[in-house]
Design a protein around this motif. Sequence first.
Motif, PDB file in Angstrom:
ATOM      1  N   ILE A   1       3.408   6.606  -3.715  1.00  0.00           N
ATOM      2  CA  ILE A   1       3.227   5.974  -2.594  1.00  0.00           C
ATOM      3  C   ILE A   1       2.516   4.591  -3.092  1.00  0.00           C
ATOM      4  O   ILE A   1       2.768   3.469  -2.495  1.00  0.00           O
ATOM      5  CB  ILE A   1       1.927   6.660  -1.747  1.00  0.00           C
ATOM      6  CG1 ILE A   1       2.802   7.791  -1.193  1.00  0.00           C
ATOM      7  CG2 ILE A   1       1.480   5.719  -0.621  1.00  0.00           C
ATOM      8  CD1 ILE A   1       1.928   8.822  -0.333  1.00  0.00           C
ATOM      9  N   SER A   2       1.898   4.547  -4.018  1.00  0.00           N
ATOM     10  CA  SER A   2       1.119   3.401  -4.529  1.00  0.00           C
ATOM     11  C   SER A   2       2.311   2.343  -4.936  1.00  0.00           C
ATOM     12  O   SER A   2       2.029   1.038  -4.791  1.00  0.00           O
ATOM     13  CB  SER A   2       0.049   3.759  -5.681  1.00  0.00           C
ATOM     14  OG  SER A   2       0.757   4.181  -6.821  1.00  0.00           O
ATOM     15  N   GLU A   3       3.180   2.770  -5.682  1.00  0.00           N
ATOM     16  CA  GLU A   3       4.470   1.977  -6.077  1.00  0.00           C
ATOM     17  C   GLU A   3       5.141   1.220  -5.036  1.00  0.00           C
ATOM     18  O   GLU A   3       5.542   0.047  -4.922  1.00  0.00           O
ATOM     19  CB  GLU A   3       5.503   2.800  -6.957  1.00  0.00           C
ATOM     20  CG  GLU A   3       4.833   3.072  -8.366  1.00  0.00           C
ATOM     21  CD  GLU A   3       5.553   4.017  -9.018  1.00  0.00           C
ATOM     22  OE1 GLU A   3       5.498   3.965 -10.427  1.00  0.00           O
ATOM     23  OE2 GLU A   3       6.285   4.777  -8.648  1.00  0.00           O
ATOM     24  N   ILE A   4       5.267   2.080  -3.847  1.00  0.00           N
ATOM     25  CA  ILE A   4       5.763   1.531  -2.682  1.00  0.00           C
ATOM     26  C   ILE A   4       5.064   0.543  -1.873  1.00  0.00           C
ATOM     27  O   ILE A   4       5.618  -0.544  -1.645  1.00  0.00           O
ATOM     28  CB  ILE A   4       6.092   2.565  -1.744  1.00  0.00           C
ATOM     29  CG1 ILE A   4       7.277   3.669  -2.418  1.00  0.00           C
ATOM     30  CG2 ILE A   4       6.722   2.141  -0.291  1.00  0.00           C
ATOM     31  CD1 ILE A   4       7.410   5.092  -1.592  1.00  0.00           C
ATOM     32  N   GLN A   5       3.754   0.912  -1.959  1.00  0.00           N
ATOM     33  CA  GLN A   5       2.951  -0.093  -1.228  1.00  0.00           C
ATOM     34  C   GLN A   5       2.577  -1.383  -2.009  1.00  0.00           C
ATOM     35  O   GLN A   5       2.510  -2.441  -1.470  1.00  0.00           O
ATOM     36  CB  GLN A   5       1.491   0.327  -1.016  1.00  0.00           C
ATOM     37  CG  GLN A   5       1.494   1.716   0.195  1.00  0.00           C
ATOM     38  CD  GLN A   5       1.515   0.913   1.577  1.00  0.00           C
ATOM     39  OE1 GLN A   5       1.614  -0.371   1.900  1.00  0.00           O
ATOM     40  NE2 GLN A   5       1.329   1.825   2.755  1.00  0.00           N
ATOM     41  N   GLY A   6       2.446  -1.413  -3.244  1.00  0.00           N
ATOM     42  CA  GLY A   6       2.632  -2.556  -4.147  1.00  0.00           C
ATOM     43  C   GLY A   6       1.020  -3.313  -3.784  1.00  0.00           C
ATOM     44  O   GLY A   6       0.171  -2.700  -3.223  1.00  0.00           O
TER      45      GLY A   6
ATOM     46  N   LEU B   1       3.634  -6.859   1.225  1.00  0.00           N
ATOM     47  CA  LEU B   1       4.904  -6.358   1.532  1.00  0.00           C
ATOM     48  C   LEU B   1       5.270  -5.583   0.232  1.00  0.00           C
ATOM     49  O   LEU B   1       4.925  -5.890  -0.989  1.00  0.00           O
ATOM     50  CB  LEU B   1       5.925  -7.745   1.174  1.00  0.00           C
ATOM     51  CG  LEU B   1       5.888  -8.897   2.672  1.00  0.00           C
ATOM     52  CD1 LEU B   1       6.687 -10.005   2.350  1.00  0.00           C
ATOM     53  CD2 LEU B   1       6.232  -8.067   3.894  1.00  0.00           C
ATOM     54  N   SER B   2       6.116  -4.468   0.403  1.00  0.00           N
ATOM     55  CA  SER B   2       6.437  -3.498  -0.518  1.00  0.00           C
ATOM     56  C   SER B   2       7.364  -4.146  -1.444  1.00  0.00           C
ATOM     57  O   SER B   2       8.635  -4.896  -1.190  1.00  0.00           O
ATOM     58  CB  SER B   2       7.172  -2.283  -0.005  1.00  0.00           C
ATOM     59  OG  SER B   2       7.609  -1.515  -0.962  1.00  0.00           O
ATOM     60  N   PRO B   3       7.147  -4.050  -2.691  1.00  0.00           N
ATOM     61  CA  PRO B   3       8.236  -4.440  -3.813  1.00  0.00           C
ATOM     62  C   PRO B   3       9.593  -3.737  -3.493  1.00  0.00           C
ATOM     63  O   PRO B   3      10.705  -4.138  -4.170  1.00  0.00           O
ATOM     64  CB  PRO B   3       7.775  -4.189  -5.115  1.00  0.00           C
ATOM     65  CG  PRO B   3       6.435  -3.192  -4.962  1.00  0.00           C
ATOM     66  CD  PRO B   3       5.954  -3.344  -3.422  1.00  0.00           C
TER      67      PRO B   3
ATOM     68  N   SER C   1      -2.562   0.742  -1.832  1.00  0.00           N
ATOM     69  CA  SER C   1      -2.777   1.983  -0.952  1.00  0.00           C
ATOM     70  C   SER C   1      -2.184   3.059  -1.267  1.00  0.00           C
ATOM     71  O   SER C   1      -1.061   3.166  -1.992  1.00  0.00           O
ATOM     72  CB  SER C   1      -2.340   1.426   0.553  1.00  0.00           C
ATOM     73  OG  SER C   1      -2.348   2.726   1.448  1.00  0.00           O
ATOM     74  N   GLU C   2      -2.754   4.249  -0.951  1.00  0.00           N
ATOM     75  CA  GLU C   2      -2.397   5.454  -1.233  1.00  0.00           C
ATOM     76  C   GLU C   2      -1.730   6.336  -0.188  1.00  0.00           C
ATOM     77  O   GLU C   2      -1.579   7.431  -0.281  1.00  0.00           O
ATOM     78  CB  GLU C   2      -3.449   6.405  -2.168  1.00  0.00           C
ATOM     79  CG  GLU C   2      -4.104   5.865  -3.190  1.00  0.00           C
ATOM     80  CD  GLU C   2      -3.208   5.522  -4.513  1.00  0.00           C
ATOM     81  OE1 GLU C   2      -1.842   6.333  -4.704  1.00  0.00           O
ATOM     82  OE2 GLU C   2      -3.359   4.643  -5.027  1.00  0.00           O
TER      83      GLU C   2
ATOM     84  N   GLU D   1      -5.707  -3.974   4.319  1.00  0.00           N
ATOM     85  CA  GLU D   1      -4.158  -3.622   4.017  1.00  0.00           C
ATOM     86  C   GLU D   1      -4.110  -2.976   2.768  1.00  0.00           C
ATOM     87  O   GLU D   1      -3.274  -1.845   2.618  1.00  0.00           O
ATOM     88  CB  GLU D   1      -3.508  -5.141   3.813  1.00  0.00           C
ATOM     89  CG  GLU D   1      -2.261  -5.154   3.112  1.00  0.00           C
ATOM     90  CD  GLU D   1      -1.211  -4.828   4.210  1.00  0.00           C
ATOM     91  OE1 GLU D   1      -0.152  -4.048   3.717  1.00  0.00           O
ATOM     92  OE2 GLU D   1      -1.352  -4.762   5.407  1.00  0.00           O
ATOM     93  N   SER D   2      -5.004  -2.925   1.892  1.00  0.00           N
ATOM     94  CA  SER D   2      -5.215  -2.197   0.961  1.00  0.00           C
ATOM     95  C   SER D   2      -5.353  -0.625   1.048  1.00  0.00           C
ATOM     96  O   SER D   2      -5.273   0.079   0.084  1.00  0.00           O
ATOM     97  CB  SER D   2      -5.942  -2.572  -0.156  1.00  0.00           C
ATOM     98  OG  SER D   2      -7.322  -2.351   0.254  1.00  0.00           O
ATOM     99  N   ARG D   3      -5.797  -0.340   2.330  1.00  0.00           N
ATOM    100  CA  ARG D   3      -6.010   1.075   2.747  1.00  0.00           C
ATOM    101  C   ARG D   3      -5.150   1.626   3.775  1.00  0.00           C
ATOM    102  O   ARG D   3      -5.156   2.438   4.528  1.00  0.00           O
ATOM    103  CB  ARG D   3      -7.515   1.242   3.539  1.00  0.00           C
ATOM    104  CG  ARG D   3      -8.448   1.506   2.340  1.00  0.00           C
ATOM    105  CD  ARG D   3      -8.885   0.475   1.290  1.00  0.00           C
ATOM    106  NE  ARG D   3     -10.035   0.863   0.733  1.00  0.00           N
ATOM    107  CZ  ARG D   3     -10.376   0.199  -0.353  1.00  0.00           C
ATOM    108  NH1 ARG D   3      -9.766  -1.034  -0.739  1.00  0.00           N
ATOM    109  NH2 ARG D   3     -11.365   0.451  -1.152  1.00  0.00           N
TER     110      ARG D   3
END
Length: 800
Positions: A225-230, A234-236, A275-276, A375-377
Amino acid sequence: MMSSTTGRARAAGLTAALVTSLGVGVVGASSAVAVPSTGVMIAEVYGGGGTSGATLTNDFVELGNAGSVAAALTGWSVQYLPAVPSTSTVWQVTPLSGEVAAGGRYLVREAAGSGGTTPLPTADAVGTIPMSATAGTVALVESTTALTCKTAADCAGDSRIRDLVGYGSTAVVRETAPTANLSNTTSGARPALTDTDDNSTDFTVGAPTPTTSTPPPPPPPVASISEIQGTTRLSPLDGQRVSGVTGVVTAVRSFGSARGFWFQDPTPDVDPATSEGLFVFTGASTPGVQPGDAVTVTGTVDEFYPSGTPTTSVHPSTTELVGASWTVESTRNTLPTAEELLPGTVPEDFTPEADGGSIEALLLRPEEFALDFYESREGMLVGITDAGVVGPTTSFNELIVTSKPQQNPTARGGTRYAGYDEQNGGRLLVTSVIPFSQRPFPKVNVGDRLDGLTAGPVDYNAFNGYGILATELGTEVAGGIQRETTRPQRDNELAIATYNVENLDPGDPQDKFDRLAEGVVDSLADPDVLALEEIQDDSGPTNNGVVTAGVTLERFTDAIVAAGGPRYLWRQIDPVNNQDGGEPGGNIRVGFLFNPARVSFVDRPGGDAVTAVAVEAGPNGKPRLSVSPGRIDPLNVAWSSSRKPLVGEFVFNGKTVFVVANHFNSKGGDEPLAGRKQPPSRISEIQRLQQADAVRAFVDDLQAVKADANVVVLGDINDFEFSPVVSRLTAGGALVDLITTLPENERYSYVFQGNSQTLDHILVSGRLKTVDYDVVHINAEFFDQASDHDPQVVRLKPGN
């Protein structure tokens, strides 16, 4: 069947000992040794597609190429014959095209049944043959002309037949012996691409495994999830398919058209910017998961914009997974602990700036900015204990709380909007994913609180910014605010009030008229002059050309009398149809009510929708209006699709007072406080500045004739006391904005997105003696409202 002519001749020899009759074939013994084919052959047959108990939706025939070079199939066909053909039975034909690669496979899709759930892989050829699930004959033919043979012997003599498979014990046409019986859930397949001219030897029965010539795409990469959120908004991985995304379901939205679930990684990474939590969008389908389910999800990463497109939306996007599938690995797991938002948790500074551009690509700094923190949450569980309410419950079942109760507090428990750089980042929208049958949504006012924990995943709402989608809701505890009243004016005091009555028209229920009337009588103490905003025509929003408002005003003044108030008279000017903004057909306008027992109105005919009022010097050198009531410069582009200000000349105790009622251009079109562009553009302000200039020019004309003329400018200015618009009106001390004379924590008449703010104003000429001024809080802070604005009143002693 052998792929060479020699092989075919050998096959014919094997069938010479057959005793045949139409539809019956008995295989004689043979000692011939078969030579494995090195070309194209039938690799698998399945006729149970779409039947009861089947998973696959279609029948199929699969070819395989045992050769070392590609084989062309154009002009060939796959043909089918029932297991026991009759004299009238014909072969059914599916033409082929293209080629099958060396060592490759070629999939022919046939008819679909009404059952099954899984479609075949993309087929290389498509036919419509309804094959039997248990027994039949399939031929690979070097022609598209239907075969005519009905026995194994006749078919062995047809040189066009490249391969022949009789499946099921009753199959008459076959190579040597047929395969074992098949079923709705089993196929006949060659474990290896070898051909001994004996179907029973070459084929085994098992689960169908259709394979296409197109190699299956590689499995999507595994992502957390954290890799998706970036680390930005915007998601990488935006637009990419990902798999193996694991987490625990924290909330489920099982209603509406935006259903789905949130899940959170219980083992977060060490980066506070990532974000997780993540939302899985399922559209109108209710996801079959529950909080506490541990899931592994595959889906496509998408940045969802709540309005517009990635290039036009003023709102930030929400990262989510779409087109998702998932596996529940276990149930009843402990949910991740909601992060508690204490007064010091969310940063004081609201947002990074990008010179009016998008902040989406900026690295998140959650320790510095409130918007970056939220946004980070995104999608993660957060909570507030004993949350103070700063925005009352709306008709959409939403309210706003704050994690920072001491951030610009009002006198009554709200949070005041004190400047463009004081957006109050402690505010959070609260909605609910709990079915209302289980937990009715709280009905609360500003100053109330939700005792206990209010918690849920963080989401973004286009109307109110960041918020909590509550899976837990605290208990409502009243804060005790009451609707206010003001004192009556004394005999030598002129009371002038302003009240936005929110699209009042005859179609509104009587209760609205009664409550507004009670506000005039009980809360405002029967002001002598009342400027009204948002009076609609006699047919309301029906767009039928009606522009008169006599029915609306009569019904309102009747309600005031019924509430114990005076019989007010009114003055207003009907607009040109659909030229003053507001609801189409509503013909919104401003107007005056006045108590003829206390004040008189100077009527000068000639005022209409397009005639501009002018200031004249009267016989005594004092200013007077050319028309009364009259409109200020109504043809000025400043008033395009907007309410025109109305001027009236009143007389109180022999002294003339000029009153200007206003309803400036709305803030519609402005970029949101929590939007993707920072600082947000105040597009609508351009027109309000023009409107302020027009009103100020009129005031200047009055004061040019008499410097100490009694002037009151009031109404819904749709801007703040610190705004450039209000500054245009007050420049040089010509007018005093009375809201600025109140203590800072009392300067508000409206609550928007949890910010208590001033949109309504009463401004008076600098030499007009103000006795006192009061914003009377009866609506904006309460969930049960007669209007969304609070009225205001000033008591004056006019000069000569």
